[in-house]
Design a protein around this motif. Sequence first.
Motif, mmCIF file in Angstrom:
data_model
loop_
_atom_site.group_PDB
_atom_site.id
_atom_site.type_symbol
_atom_site.label_atom_id
_atom_site.label_comp_id
_atom_site.label_asym_id
_atom_site.label_seq_id
_atom_site.Cartn_x
_atom_site.Cartn_y
_atom_site.Cartn_z
ATOM 1 N N MET A 29 70.334 26.190 -19.394
ATOM 2 C CA MET A 29 70.289 24.567 -19.811
ATOM 3 C C MET A 29 70.410 23.596 -18.504
ATOM 4 N N PHE A 30 71.214 24.016 -17.620
ATOM 5 C CA PHE A 30 71.648 22.980 -16.610
ATOM 6 C C PHE A 30 70.591 23.039 -15.382
ATOM 7 N N PRO A 31 69.955 22.032 -14.796
ATOM 8 C CA PRO A 31 68.894 22.171 -13.751
ATOM 9 C C PRO A 31 69.690 22.857 -12.267
ATOM 10 N N ASP A 32 68.877 23.833 -12.136
ATOM 11 C CA ASP A 32 69.242 24.554 -10.753
ATOM 12 C C ASP A 32 70.476 25.250 -10.788
ATOM 13 N N ALA A 33 71.339 25.472 -11.935
ATOM 14 C CA ALA A 33 72.350 26.575 -11.902
ATOM 15 C C ALA A 33 72.151 27.702 -11.709
ATOM 16 N N PHE A 34 73.068 28.298 -11.415
ATOM 17 C CA PHE A 34 73.091 29.905 -11.183
ATOM 18 C C PHE A 34 74.493 30.644 -11.557
ATOM 19 N N VAL A 35 74.455 31.759 -11.970
ATOM 20 C CA VAL A 35 75.437 32.445 -12.388
ATOM 21 C C VAL A 35 76.295 33.594 -11.335
ATOM 22 N N LEU A 36 77.524 33.454 -11.124
ATOM 23 C CA LEU A 36 78.293 34.407 -10.365
ATOM 24 C C LEU A 36 78.988 35.194 -11.200
ATOM 25 N N SER A 100 69.705 30.383 -31.950
ATOM 26 C CA SER A 100 68.477 30.045 -32.470
ATOM 27 C C SER A 100 67.538 29.350 -31.422
ATOM 28 N N PRO A 101 66.188 29.625 -31.594
ATOM 29 C CA PRO A 101 65.468 28.912 -30.553
ATOM 30 C C PRO A 101 65.519 27.290 -30.686
ATOM 31 N N SER A 102 65.652 26.750 -32.112
ATOM 32 C CA SER A 102 65.663 25.570 -32.245
ATOM 33 C C SER A 102 67.196 24.761 -31.548
ATOM 34 N N GLN A 103 68.102 25.574 -31.686
ATOM 35 C CA GLN A 103 69.279 25.143 -31.266
ATOM 36 C C GLN A 103 69.245 25.152 -29.465
ATOM 37 N N ILE A 104 68.650 26.062 -29.100
ATOM 38 C CA ILE A 104 68.493 26.175 -27.420
ATOM 39 C C ILE A 104 67.291 24.938 -27.078
ATOM 40 N N THR A 105 66.478 24.485 -27.763
ATOM 41 C CA THR A 105 65.594 23.699 -27.519
ATOM 42 C C THR A 105 66.269 22.149 -27.643
ATOM 43 N N SER A 106 66.996 22.094 -28.984
ATOM 44 C CA SER A 106 67.764 20.768 -28.784
ATOM 45 C C SER A 106 68.696 20.568 -27.904
ATOM 46 N N LEU A 107 69.393 21.678 -27.153
ATOM 47 C CA LEU A 107 70.633 21.374 -26.639
ATOM 48 C C LEU A 107 69.938 21.208 -25.047
ATOM 49 N N TYR A 108 68.893 21.775 -24.800
ATOM 50 C CA TYR A 108 67.954 21.760 -23.546
ATOM 51 C C TYR A 108 67.555 20.397 -23.314
ATOM 52 N N SER A 109 67.159 19.900 -24.624
ATOM 53 C CA SER A 109 66.552 18.441 -24.463
ATOM 54 C C SER A 109 67.731 17.412 -24.168
ATOM 55 N N LEU A 110 68.986 17.670 -24.673
ATOM 56 C CA LEU A 110 70.085 16.880 -24.660
ATOM 57 C C LEU A 110 70.632 16.866 -22.962
ATOM 58 N N VAL A 111 70.627 18.249 -22.269
ATOM 59 C CA VAL A 111 71.126 18.144 -21.149
ATOM 60 C C VAL A 111 69.994 17.516 -19.955
ATOM 61 N N HIS A 112 68.775 17.621 -20.426
ATOM 62 C CA HIS A 112 67.777 17.186 -19.629
ATOM 63 C C HIS A 112 67.870 15.564 -19.652
ATOM 64 N N THR A 113 68.124 14.966 -20.670
ATOM 65 C CA THR A 113 68.322 13.485 -21.041
ATOM 66 C C THR A 113 69.612 13.047 -20.103
ATOM 67 N N TRP A 114 70.646 14.018 -20.148
ATOM 68 C CA TRP A 114 71.810 13.740 -19.615
ATOM 69 C C TRP A 114 71.680 13.662 -18.121
ATOM 70 N N SER A 115 70.831 14.941 -17.433
ATOM 71 C CA SER A 115 71.074 14.854 -16.168
ATOM 72 C C SER A 115 70.113 13.963 -15.440
ATOM 73 N N SER A 116 69.208 13.328 -16.292
ATOM 74 C CA SER A 116 68.296 12.205 -15.729
ATOM 75 C C SER A 116 69.171 11.108 -15.504
ATOM 76 N N MET A 117 70.447 10.795 -15.913
ATOM 77 C CA MET A 117 71.237 9.944 -15.848
ATOM 78 C C MET A 117 72.518 10.085 -14.800
ATOM 79 N N HIS A 118 72.695 11.313 -14.683
ATOM 80 C CA HIS A 118 73.823 11.456 -13.728
ATOM 81 C C HIS A 118 73.497 12.292 -12.455
ATOM 82 N N ARG A 119 74.068 12.159 -11.401
ATOM 83 C CA ARG A 119 73.979 12.782 -10.333
ATOM 84 C C ARG A 119 75.076 13.639 -9.931
ATOM 85 N N THR A 120 74.903 14.940 -10.214
ATOM 86 C CA THR A 120 76.278 15.908 -9.935
ATOM 87 C C THR A 120 75.905 17.000 -9.147
#
Length: 254
Positions: A29-36, A100-120
């Motif tokens: 969901m989150f740009p450039d994230a990784f898992v440890l 569900s794919p629809s939930q993933i798509t919806s949340l991905y879009s939400l995060v994409h919009t959010w990340s375009s407005m925040h520098r973290t």
Amino acid sequence: MSERKAIVVAISGCSSSGKTTLSRLLRDMFPDAFVLHADDFYRPEAELPLSHGMVDWDCAEALSIPDMIKSLTHIHEQGTFPPFLDSKEDQNEIGPCPVSPSQITSLYSLVHTWSSMHRTPRICIFDGFLLYPDVMAALQPHLDIKIFLRTTKAKALARRAARSGYVTLEGFWEDPPGYVEKIVWPNYVRDHRFLFKDGDVEGEIDKEVAMERGIEYMQGGADEDMEMVLKWAVEALMGKLPNVGGEGVVGVAT
């Protein structure tokens, strides 16, 4: 404290509570994230303690805490996955995606919009069964956001029984008969009763303890649907990440 080039989002809870599933979904969901994965820090099997005549993989003594800290320090300082760590955990399957794919798509879009407005800073999602108890106190300064997932004994036993096994340093591990009932669940109860009212790990979380230790959890009962858990986690992170980093960690109320 110097500026951190990555933020460590810890996700912990009992074995089979959905930690790895949630971690991988958030990573996507989150740009450039990784898992440890904390499971990549097990000591060699020959060094692990025994309990009830079985090797005990579900205790602090089975993990190399210094190696965890070394990796988390690298992540904070460099913002990258530790080049000296050979991950085995990603070879383990977690089954079909419960969202569900629809939930993933919806949340991905939400995060994409959010990340375009925040520098973290970049996000490292740290998935582990034992991250918040006192026995892991040395780890606490290296965890920027703490998320805790609950489950019931019945669900934990059923989910764990459905797994084929685990890739390890030595090869492959399958739970021996009685392992979950005698080791996994009792260890979880022993190590996490501090977080629950009256020590009942299937009951209500002690809000004061959770707040004091900076542990975030989803309101409601245990074993919430993963679609709901994912939505909650995404929204929680979007609320917290802009306030974490820089000259250290800034506490955020639940």
